[in-house]
Design a protein around this motif. Structure first.
Motif: not given
Length: 61
Positions: A38-61
């Protein structure tokens, strides 16, 4: 942590479970970083992975 992807992923997952919020692992130049989703704005950085403590990890690409 700034140059080792495997170590950065472990820290990101640990942070997500500790904070109980989704975090994003991103790469900037030759270093890795982690921020709450929730602290990342669109275009600010290029995300690689998203880690959700309830659903696990997933690649963003």
């Amino acid at each position: 942590m700034p140059h080792n992807l495997e170590l950065a992923q472990k820290h990101a997952w640990s942070l997500a479970r500790t904070l109980m919020t989704t975090v994003i692992l991103f790469k900037s130049h030759d270093e890795y970083g982690v921020l709450p989703a929730d602290e990342i704005e669109d275009g600010e950085v290029t995300p690689l992975f998203e880690y959700d403590p309830f659903a696990g990890a997933r690649s963003v690409h």
